[in-house]
Design a protein around this motif. Structure first.
Motif, PDB file in Angstrom:
ATOM      1  N   TYR A  19       0.812  -1.219   0.000  1.00 30.74           N
ATOM      2  CA  TYR A  19       0.000   0.000   0.000  1.00 30.74           C
ATOM      3  C   TYR A  19       0.848   1.273   0.000  1.00 30.74           C
ATOM      4  CZ  TYR A  19       0.636   1.368   4.935  1.00 30.74           C
ATOM      5  OH  TYR A  19       1.149   1.810   6.129  1.00 30.74           O
ATOM      6  N   ILE A  20       2.123   1.158   0.353  1.00 26.32           N
ATOM      7  CA  ILE A  20       3.023   2.311   0.298  1.00 26.32           C
ATOM      8  C   ILE A  20       3.232   2.739  -1.154  1.00 26.32           C
ATOM      9  CG2 ILE A  20       5.386   3.113   0.750  1.00 26.32           C
ATOM     10  CD1 ILE A  20       3.782   2.862   3.295  1.00 26.32           C
ATOM     11  N   PHE A  21       3.201   1.758  -2.066  1.00 33.17           N
ATOM     12  CA  PHE A  21       3.416   2.040  -3.484  1.00 33.17           C
ATOM     13  C   PHE A  21       2.098   2.285  -4.223  1.00 33.17           C
ATOM     14  CE2 PHE A  21       6.812  -0.652  -1.906  1.00 33.17           C
ATOM     15  CZ  PHE A  21       7.934   0.029  -2.319  1.00 33.17           C
ATOM     16  N   VAL A  22       1.060   1.569  -3.805  1.00 34.96           N
ATOM     17  CA  VAL A  22      -0.267   1.691  -4.426  1.00 34.96           C
ATOM     18  C   VAL A  22      -1.252   2.074  -3.333  1.00 34.96           C
ATOM     19  CG1 VAL A  22      -2.029   0.561  -5.825  1.00 34.96           C
ATOM     20  CG2 VAL A  22       0.373  -0.121  -6.068  1.00 34.96           C
ATOM     21  N   LEU A  23      -1.597   3.349  -3.277  1.00 32.51           N
ATOM     22  CA  LEU A  23      -2.422   3.845  -2.172  1.00 32.51           C
ATOM     23  C   LEU A  23      -3.796   3.179  -2.126  1.00 32.51           C
ATOM     24  CD1 LEU A  23      -1.637   7.685  -2.285  1.00 32.51           C
ATOM     25  CD2 LEU A  23      -0.655   5.937  -0.788  1.00 32.51           C
ATOM     26  N   GLU A  24      -4.261   2.708  -3.288  1.00 30.07           N
ATOM     27  CA  GLU A  24      -5.578   2.078  -3.336  1.00 30.07           C
ATOM     28  C   GLU A  24      -5.572   0.663  -2.757  1.00 30.07           C
ATOM     29  OE1 GLU A  24      -3.981   3.221  -6.035  1.00 30.07           O
ATOM     30  OE2 GLU A  24      -4.914   5.213  -6.084  1.00 30.07           O
ATOM     31  N   ALA A  25      -4.387   0.075  -2.619  1.00 29.34           N
ATOM     32  CA  ALA A  25      -4.287  -1.295  -2.103  1.00 29.34           C
ATOM     33  C   ALA A  25      -4.618  -1.315  -0.618  1.00 29.34           C
ATOM     34  CB  ALA A  25      -2.879  -1.848  -2.329  1.00 29.34           C
ATOM     35  N   PRO A  26      -5.192  -2.429  -0.121  1.00 32.61           N
ATOM     36  CA  PRO A  26      -5.491  -2.536   1.312  1.00 32.61           C
ATOM     37  C   PRO A  26      -4.204  -2.504   2.140  1.00 32.61           C
ATOM     38  CG  PRO A  26      -5.789  -4.661   0.218  1.00 32.61           C
ATOM     39  CD  PRO A  26      -5.594  -3.650  -0.865  1.00 32.61           C
ATOM     40  N   ALA A  27      -4.273  -1.832   3.276  1.00 32.96           N
ATOM     41  CA  ALA A  27      -3.092  -1.716   4.137  1.00 32.96           C
ATOM     42  C   ALA A  27      -2.711  -3.075   4.708  1.00 32.96           C
ATOM     43  CB  ALA A  27      -3.362  -0.727   5.260  1.00 32.96           C
ATOM     44  N   ASP A  28      -1.438  -3.450   4.536  1.00 32.94           N
ATOM     45  CA  ASP A  28      -0.955  -4.728   5.069  1.00 32.94           C
ATOM     46  C   ASP A  28      -0.810  -4.633   6.590  1.00 32.94           C
ATOM     47  OD1 ASP A  28      -0.723  -5.005   2.392  1.00 32.94           O
ATOM     48  OD2 ASP A  28       1.382  -5.586   2.372  1.00 32.94           O
ATOM     49  N   LYS A  29      -1.035  -5.775   7.243  1.00 31.45           N
ATOM     50  CA  LYS A  29      -0.773  -5.852   8.675  1.00 31.45           C
ATOM     51  C   LYS A  29       0.700  -6.167   8.886  1.00 31.45           C
ATOM     52  CE  LYS A  29      -5.400  -7.284  10.143  1.00 31.45           C
ATOM     53  NZ  LYS A  29      -6.188  -8.337  10.850  1.00 31.45           N
ATOM     54  N   VAL A  30       1.426  -5.210   9.428  1.00 32.27           N
ATOM     55  CA  VAL A  30       2.858  -5.368   9.626  1.00 32.27           C
ATOM     56  C   VAL A  30       3.123  -5.555  11.106  1.00 32.27           C
ATOM     57  CG1 VAL A  30       5.118  -4.308   9.310  1.00 32.27           C
ATOM     58  CG2 VAL A  30       3.324  -3.951   7.603  1.00 32.27           C
ATOM     59  N   SER A  31       3.782  -6.671  11.444  1.00 31.06           N
ATOM     60  CA  SER A  31       4.006  -6.999  12.855  1.00 31.06           C
ATOM     61  C   SER A  31       5.094  -6.138  13.485  1.00 31.06           C
ATOM     62  CB  SER A  31       4.377  -8.480  12.996  1.00 31.06           C
ATOM     63  OG  SER A  31       5.537  -8.790  12.243  1.00 31.06           O
ATOM     64  N   GLN A  32       6.000  -5.598  12.664  1.00 35.45           N
ATOM     65  CA  GLN A  32       7.068  -4.754  13.205  1.00 35.45           C
ATOM     66  C   GLN A  32       7.485  -3.717  12.170  1.00 35.45           C
ATOM     67  OE1 GLN A  32       9.853  -8.234  13.491  1.00 35.45           O
ATOM     68  NE2 GLN A  32      11.313  -6.838  12.550  1.00 35.45           N
TER      69      GLN A  32
END
Length: 485
Positions: A19-32
């Motif tokens: 989603y950092i590159f494609v704003l329309e993409a769903p935000a990933d769940k990042v553990s860290q």
């Protein structure tokens, strides 16, 4: 199982979500939050099949969105979009985007020319906090990666090799190095061509720049090329041999997949091009002193003529301690020789000075293979100017960071002026094996201060307009630039 877990945990340190590159993409769940987020640029044409194999491995280990093939996506467009996205996300309160923006590092895999292209783009973006750059050596010379401890040869394209390289990137330190702007202006009579070189024949780091004359009735106009380099600019026989090598490789790429055979081909071309001995085909007019008048600017801020011996057939303006695959043509002059030639302390990569070295022929160049071998030290300067004599020759061979080209020169009624000037600094990533030295790394050199790129003569600087940009980033060019499609 344990090894896979460790590998996955390590890769999280470099991972950037989609989603950092494609704003329309769903935000990933990042553990860290990644400690060392990276963007990877790979020239898949470099190193035979190595570039292609390398991009496959990086895309397996990282997010596809953070690994780019330079043959398909230009770095200026990628970075322009990325930094625009990061700014928008930061304004919306995205803490992950803010940390990625702060910690971002770039990896570029290719030859010196590819690295110079990316450095030019980063410089043109004029970022408040520009990302530091690590280099994967895939070219023939690999002077830039060697200078900063990344080696002379490709470190490997398998997963284990790439993981080891990523660890080095995480541990590497930032190091500032000088950027050098080059402007070449050709003036000819009205009605002559203003595109003497096809854009595709130019190095990545050199671009056409058209300057509209103030007076439309002026009989002469300027055709200008501008760009930048970070390792060296050279002119003469060494560039001629390099041009012959690159031309042959462009025609028969299948013959240039082995580094050892490439070096043998290079040596063969050096013999046939007259680099070991002058011949009737390579007259004395090709000597630098007969080709151009050279001026330099030192501490005083005043131009002075540089006296060049008649025997010099190649001249190198060097920023880093690596040339022609890791050789150091400047060497280590004694204090007596430094005083005699008005030289500063040993060459540093962030002192605002270029080391200018001359070579008589290839036999002279072979002296560099000896422990204390060096070329003919001519000067240290923070500006250099070449004014070509009319009719001396119809073309000159030149090189920017390993990329050669054949520069046509007007014969009778035109003139060519080439000027090199200091243009700020960029940040490189350096390993513990780094051979490049900066001002603040050695206590004994603490009295050395960087040369200012400005001077008392700058008020009459005809090149000020061209120097506003390197011209490497299409997205950031001015309206009067030539579009390079």
């Amino acid at each position: 199982m344990k090894n896979n877990l460790e590998k996955n945990n390590m890769l999280k340190e470099f991972y950037i979500p989609t989603y950092i590159f494609v704003l329309e993409a769903p935000a990933d769940k990042v553990s860290q939050i990644p400690t060392c987020p990276v963007i990877v640029f790979i020239n898949t044409k470099s190193g035979g099949q190595l570039g292609h194999d390398l991009i496959v491995t990086y895309r397996k280990l990282l997010n596809n969105s953070q690994v780019f093939d330079l043959l398909e996506e230009a770095p200026d467009k990628v970075l322009h979009k990325l930094y625009g996205n990061l700014e928008r996300l930061k304004r919306d309160g995205d803490t992950l985007a803010a940390e990625i923006h702060r910690r971002l590092r770039l990896i570029v895999a290719g030859g010196d020319g590819t690295t110079g292209w990316l450095l030019g783009v980063v410089s043109d973006l004029k970022l408040v906090h520009p990302p530091p750059v690590a280099t994967v050596p895939l070219g023939t010379g690999n002077n830039l990666p060697y200078s900063f401890g990344w080696g002379k040869r490709n470190p490997g394209t398998d997963q284990k090799s790439v993981l080891s390289f990523l660890q080095l990137v995480r541990e590497a330190k930032d190091m500032k190095i000088d950027s050098w702007h080059i402007v070449m202006r050709m003036e000819g009579p009205k009605g002559s061509t203003c595109d003497p070189i096809a854009p595709l024949d130019l190095p990545h780091s050199l671009h056409a720049f058209h300057r509209v004359p103030n007076n439309p009735q002026d009989k002469e106009y300027s055709c200008t090329f501008r760009g930048g380099f970070w390792n060296y600019f050279s002119m003469g026989m060494d560039a001629q041999v390099s041009y012959a090598f690159h031309s042959e490789r462009k025609l028969h790429p299948e013959k240039f997949k082995n580094q050892l055979s490439n070096q043998k081909t290079y040596l063969k071309l050096a013999c046939t091009q007259g680099w070991f001995c002058a011949s009737l085909c390579h007259p004395m007019s090709r000597n630098i002193a007969h080709l151009a008048k050279v001026k330099i600017m030192k501490k005083s801020g005043k131009w002075e003529t540089l006296e060049i011996p008649q025997s010099i057939r190649s001249i190198v303006c060097l920023n880093l301690p690596s040339f022609s695959g890791g050789l150091n043509p400047w060497g280590a002059p004694s204090e007596r020789k430094q005083r005699k030639r008005d030289l500063v302390m040993p060459p540093l990569v962030d002192d605002g000075l270029l080391e200018i070295v001359g070579f008589k022929d290839a036999w002279h160049g072979l002296v560099l293979l000896s422990p204390k071998g060096h070329g003919t030290r001519l000067a240290q300067a923070h500006r250099v100017q070449f004014k070509f004599y009319k009719g001396a020759t119809d073309h000159a061979y030149m090189r920017l960071d390993g990329e050669p080209w054949n520069q046509p020169l007007p014969k009778d009624d035109g003139k060519v002026l080439l000027e090199i000037a200091h243009a700020g600094q960029v940040k490189m990533l350096a390993t513990k094996n780094c051979i490049a030295k900066g001002i603040h790394e050695a206590p004994a050199m603490s009295t050395v201060h960087p040369e200012s790129s400005s001077s008392s003569d700058d008020t009459d600087d005809d090149f000020a307009e061209e120097r506003r940009n390197f011209g490497a980033a299409l997205s950031f060019r001015y309206m009067d630039d030539v579009t390079k499609e």
